[in-house]
Design an enzyme around this catalytic site. Structure first.
Site, PDB file in Angstrom:
ATOM      1  N   ARG A 771       0.800  -1.232   0.000  1.00 36.33           N
ATOM      2  CA  ARG A 771       0.000   0.000   0.000  1.00 36.33           C
ATOM      3  C   ARG A 771       0.837   1.289   0.000  1.00 36.33           C
ATOM      4  O   ARG A 771       0.527   2.226  -0.742  1.00 36.33           O
ATOM      5  CB  ARG A 771      -1.008   0.007   1.157  1.00 36.33           C
ATOM      6  CG  ARG A 771      -1.974  -1.176   1.117  1.00 36.33           C
ATOM      7  CD  ARG A 771      -3.141  -1.025   2.083  1.00 36.33           C
ATOM      8  NE  ARG A 771      -4.088  -0.044   1.611  1.00 36.33           N
ATOM      9  CZ  ARG A 771      -4.282   1.129   2.158  1.00 36.33           C
ATOM     10  NH1 ARG A 771      -3.598   1.476   3.231  1.00 36.33           N
ATOM     11  NH2 ARG A 771      -5.144   1.959   1.655  1.00 36.33           N
ATOM     12  N   CYS A 802      14.496  -5.556  -3.436  1.00 41.67           N
ATOM     13  CA  CYS A 802      15.403  -4.845  -4.334  1.00 41.67           C
ATOM     14  C   CYS A 802      14.662  -3.868  -5.230  1.00 41.67           C
ATOM     15  O   CYS A 802      14.572  -4.062  -6.450  1.00 41.67           O
ATOM     16  CB  CYS A 802      16.204  -5.847  -5.156  1.00 41.67           C
ATOM     17  SG  CYS A 802      17.151  -6.914  -4.078  1.00 41.67           S
TER      18      CYS A 802
HETATM   19  N1  LLP Z   1     -17.411  -3.449  -3.349  1.00 44.34           N
HETATM   20  C1  LLP Z   1     -16.737  -3.388  -4.494  1.00 44.34           C
HETATM   21  C2  LLP Z   1     -17.416  -3.571  -5.736  1.00 44.34           C
HETATM   22  C3  LLP Z   1     -15.360  -3.124  -4.462  1.00 44.34           C
HETATM   23  O1  LLP Z   1     -14.697  -3.041  -5.589  1.00 44.34           O
HETATM   24  C4  LLP Z   1     -14.717  -2.959  -3.237  1.00 44.34           C
HETATM   25  C5  LLP Z   1     -13.284  -2.699  -3.163  1.00 44.34           C
HETATM   26  C6  LLP Z   1     -15.474  -3.031  -2.051  1.00 44.34           C
HETATM   27  C7  LLP Z   1     -16.821  -3.282  -2.160  1.00 44.34           C
HETATM   28  C8  LLP Z   1     -14.876  -2.875  -0.702  1.00 44.34           C
HETATM   29  O2  LLP Z   1     -14.341  -1.619  -0.556  1.00 44.34           O
HETATM   30  P1  LLP Z   1     -13.812  -1.163   0.880  1.00 44.34           P
HETATM   31  O3  LLP Z   1     -14.987  -1.074   1.844  1.00 44.34           O
HETATM   32  O4  LLP Z   1     -12.795  -2.124   1.335  1.00 44.34           O
HETATM   33  O5  LLP Z   1     -13.213   0.180   0.682  1.00 44.34           O
HETATM   34  N2  LLP Z   1      -6.451  -2.059  -2.393  1.00 44.34           N
HETATM   35  C9  LLP Z   1      -7.025  -0.793  -2.099  1.00 44.34           C
HETATM   36  C10 LLP Z   1      -8.535  -0.848  -1.999  1.00 44.34           C
HETATM   37  C11 LLP Z   1      -9.155  -1.403  -3.256  1.00 44.34           C
HETATM   38  C12 LLP Z   1     -10.613  -1.613  -3.116  1.00 44.34           C
HETATM   39  C13 LLP Z   1     -11.140  -2.433  -4.223  1.00 44.34           C
HETATM   40  N3  LLP Z   1     -12.537  -2.596  -4.181  1.00 44.34           N
HETATM   41  C14 LLP Z   1      -6.412  -0.257  -0.808  1.00 44.34           C
HETATM   42  O6  LLP Z   1      -5.549  -0.922  -0.245  1.00 44.34           O
HETATM   43  O7  LLP Z   1      -6.727   0.849  -0.382  1.00 44.34           O
END
Ligand code: LLP
Length: 851
Positions: A771, A802
């Protein structure tokens, strides 16, 4: 030590002063107390001066005497001769009127009595209370200087003093005693007349004395703990600034902060006398320490302030600016009208300047006269009322990359002017005055969120105003990992790196969502963390599971009871993914026309849900915003009718509408907006039963960032629900449920110094937690081994991979750390392990569950 009007107005306040002075005496310091007039007295004296009738003036003088009498009787003190003599002088001045001395000199002499009286009273009280206190006439110490272009009014009512260290005065006082009291606000000019120092006068007096005596320090005792990162009345989360250098403090004071008058810093610079701002009611608080030392530290925005009532004067003239003397002529007009210019912006054919109301007497007559004169040489436009928003911090120019969201915030308004100070200490935006009150809290939050304001540096940024003054706590419990520290240390010593999840926190987050949000179905977006123990706990809490791949569906099938609701929401997935999910009895969400058009039999006879693109995205970083044509997600609304048409033809029933605009949202109104928008779209599709408003609920990362206000989210949703009771409401959060429940533990591998940089190597890296590298995400990092040691070192915390991007945290203030210390990286329960990679073949971090 300087005390203002309210601090000297009552007996308890004087008892407080007595204690504070005595405590400084106990430290061995000799103390000079500088006081203002009792609160309200300066105004009463001004009114006396404005009174034409002698009788009324005498009455006013009597009322002032009564105020002091009353305080004396509270103190159970007889009228001291010194005070009686002052009151007699005042009565005589009131009786006589201004004719002999002249209007201004008389007014100065009358108004000086506020401080002359309060200091005489204070000397009597302190001495009577056992602290022998010498009364000093400030006019014998502070000599006003004559300035060029000074008229009689400024000379007498807004004088300046040239305060250079004066060993003779120090010696004179030393011969007299240990504790002294004198007046703020007054001085004497070369002809021997009493003069006033103008606005902020008492603070300035304290500084003059500090410089004259080359004091160990100047303490300004007031009713707040010091300078804050923003006006705390507008931004309760504003943080106390614990240390500033003179220049920064000067910028903050001149650009809006009211706690200190900007004038009072310059006398202290040359003799390098530090100034401390303290709260009279809370002397235990550290306050703001302003001094000469320029510590080595990462650049940070220190404060954001606003000034209203700014007037811009824009001057257009074709090709004239380059001509010798043209600007001089233009600025001469400002001089002629007695106007001092603040900001300047210039272009080939335009120069725009700002006029600050605190430095100028701006009325429409002056402006009209100026515009009239300027019109002879250029075209003039006056733009008002405007407000200036200023960010202050040393090394502004090296922070530009952190300001993009702040810039975006300004992008939504009319920005009339941008100015960057040539000392690299401030950045100012001039906008319309009416937007600035709403804008300030948002900008402050962005500065914290983006790390431009380095609120993680606890040696600089103290507690927030709301924490200090108890307005409201942010509802955030101290992190669970503080309590679990001994266990976590043991776990990391056994093996590292390790992710540790606290199931109690996961359950608690699930319960708070269920309790506070009027949702009919909550699904967990398992992409955030698919650890079986977490899935089981959340299923037990009544949540369904939202999956985006066959792998995730399989994980769910293996871990939670078969009757747990499931939803499949893939994106650009192959046909077989949909077919398999449908065959397994899972509801699927489609977000394109292609599957409906091309895969003729796949959805026939099935209930389906449709994800639409509402045209905008939102979230903590560009890469997690999932709306608008630059994002690959969702069916564009202009294709919805075609989709419905095809679905009907294929006998697929659209039972749900879905939208998810992005991740890491902290604005509580967001979900109700999506809800209302989906509801109005759903009215066109009679088969719709539920509206799925996605996830995206954010958690704070930077210290000082406020957690999502769930009550507000719930209230906003409930309003929409009332209007559209026919639809069930679904949500599918990921991060909110698990982020704060997880920490990544790592051990220090090596330390390295390089140039001015110090690197702290740990055995976790971007392969464990991507992240920071991918989104510039900020995770709190602590040295768990030395949790309570002072954070005196500044480190770049890096991993063993690396890649230069293998950085877990830049510029982190931590205790001096050693090899094998345990480092904790917080808020890593979401999108941590699930996004890890085998890169460099270092292997994954082990996951431990605390239940
Ligand atoms: N619903 C859908 C359709 C989504 O694409 C996502 C997350 C969620 C729900 C859940 O979202 P949340 O409540 O966790 O924000 N890797 C990134 C976050 C990517 C989220 C992808 N989709 C990070 O580390 O911030």
């Amino acid at each position: 030590m300087k005390f203002g009007g309210t601090s000297v107005a009552t007996l308890p306040r004087w008892q407080n002063i007595l204690e504070l002075v005595a405590s400084r005496r106990a430290e061995g310091a000799r103390v000079l107390v500088v006081v203002s007039a009792l609160s309200g007295i300066t105004d009463a004296l001004k009114q006396l001066c404005a009174e034409g009738e002698k009788g009324k003036r005498n009455e006013a003088a009597k009322a002032i005497a009564t105020r002091h009498d009353e305080l004396l009787s509270h103190m159970q003190l007889a009228m001291p001769d010194t005070l009686a003599a002052r009151l007699k002088d005042l009565a005589a001045l009131a009786d006589e009127g201004s004719s002999r001395l002249g209007e201004l000199a008389w007014a100065a002499k009358v108004q000086a009595h506020g401080e002359l009286l309060s200091s005489a009273l204070g000397a009597a009280f302190l001495t009577h209370s056992g602290l022998a206190t010498e009364w000093v006439d400030a006019r014998d110490c502070l000599a006003a200087i004559a300035l060029p272009n000074q008229n009689e009014r400024t000379k007498l009512l807004s004088a300046m003093v040239d305060a250079k260290p004066d060993p003779a005065l120090s010696a004179r006082l030393a011969a007299l005693g240990e504790v002294f009291i004198t007046q703020g606000f007054i001085a004497r000019e070369s002809e021997g007349r009493t003069v006033l120092l103008g606005r902020g006068g008492s603070d300035t007096s304290a500084s003059y004395f500090g410089a004259l005596l080359k004091a160990q320090r100047v303490e300004i005792w007031t009713d707040v703990a010091g300078m804050f990162t923003a006006n705390p009345r507008q931004v309760p989360g504003a943080r106390l600034l614990q240390r500033l250098d003179y220049e920064e403090a000067q910028e903050i004071a001149s650009t809006g902060a009211k706690v200190l008058h900007p004038r009072c810093l310059s006398p202290l610079r040359e003799p390098r006398v530090p100034l401390l701002i303290k709260d009279t009611n809370r002397p235990e608080l550290s306050g703001t320490h302003i001094g000469p030392e320029l510590r080595e530290e990462a650049p940070s925005i220190k404060a954001i302030s606003t000034r209203k009532g700014i007037t811009l004067v824009s001057m257009e003239s074709v090709g004239m600016w380059q001509q010798v003397g043209f600007l001089a002529d233009v600025f001469n007009q400002f001089k002629k009208h007695g106007l001092s210019v603040d900001l300047i912006g210039s272009a080939e054919t335009n120069v725009t300047v700002s006029l600050d109301p605190t430095e100028n007497l701006l009325d429409s007559d002056v402006l009209a006269a100026l515009a009239g004169d300027l019109a002879k040489v250029c075209r003039v436009k006056v733009i008002a009322p405007c407000a200036a928003v200023t960010m202050v911090g040393r090394g502004m120019r090296s922070m530009l990359h952190r300001l993009h969201t702040v810039m975006a915030e300004f992008g939504q308004h009319r920005v009339h002017m941008i100015s960057q100070s040539s000392n690299n200490l401030n950045f100012t935006f001039v906008v319309d005055e009416n937007v600035v009150d709403d804008l300030l809290p948002q900008l402050h939050e962005q500065l914290v969120r983006t790390g431009a304001m380095r609120t993680d540096d606890a040696s600089l940024f103290g507690p927030s105003w709301e924490r200090l003054y108890g307005v409201a706590s942010n509802g955030h419990d101290p992190a669970w990992w503080m309590d679990a520290r001994p266990q976590l240390l043991k776990l990391a010593e056994e093996r590292s790196p390790r992710y540790v999840y606290d199931i109690a926190t996961v359950r608690e987050r699930a319960r708070s969502l269920r309790e506070k949000l009027p949702v009919d179905r909550l699904l967990f977006a398992i992409k955030a963390n698919s650890h079986p123990a977490i899935l089981r706990a959340l299923a037990e809490e009544g949540l369904g599971m939202e999956c985006v791949s066959p792998g995730e569906l399989q994980r769910v099938a293996e871990t939670v009871p078969a009757d747990t609701p499931r939803l499949f929401t893939p994106n650009f997935a192959p046909r077989s993914d949909y077919r398999d999910a449908l065959n397994a009895g899972v509801l699927v969400t489609i977000d394109a026309l292609h599957p409906m058009e091309q895969w003729v039999e796949t959805f026939e006879g099935h209930d389906i849900s449709v994800r639409v693109d509402l045209g905008r995205g939102l979230g903590h970083h560009d890469k997690v915003r999932t709306g608008g044509s630059t994002s690959k997600f969702g069916l564009p609304l202009d294709q919805l009718d075609a989709f419905v048409h095809l679905a009907t033809a294929r006998h697929a029933r659209i039972v749900g509408l879905h939208a998810h605009l992005g991740s890491g949202v902290l604005d509580p109104s967001h979900w109700a907006e999506v809800y209302a928008q989906l509801a109005s779209i759903a009215e066109r599709i009679p088969t719709v039963e539920f509206l799925n408003i996605g996830g995206g609920l954010g958690v704070p990362s930077h210290p000082g960032e406020r957690p999502l206000d769930l009550d507000a989210v719930g209230a906003a949703l409930a309003e929409v629900k009332q209007v559209y009771p026919q639809y069930k409401l679904w949500m599918e959060p990921g991060r909110f449920l698990v982020a704060e429940a997880g920490v990544l533990l790592a051990k220090v591998t090596q330390l390295k110094g390089k140039g001015g940089w110090r690197y702290l190597g740990v055995d976790a890296g971007m392969h464990n937690l991507i992240r920071p590298a991918l989104y510039d995400a900020w995770h709190e990092i602590v040295n768990l081994t030395r949790l309570h040691e002072p954070a005196t070192a500044m480190y770049q915390v890096v991993g063993p991979i690396c890649e230069s991007g293998d950085v877990l945290g830049n510029d982190r203030r931590l205790p001096e750390s050693r090899e094998d210390d345990v480092i904790l990286i917080a808020t890593t329960g979401a999108y941590g392990q699930v996004m890890s990679s085998p890169y460099n073949l270092r292997g994954p971090a082990e996951e431990i569950v605390l239940d």
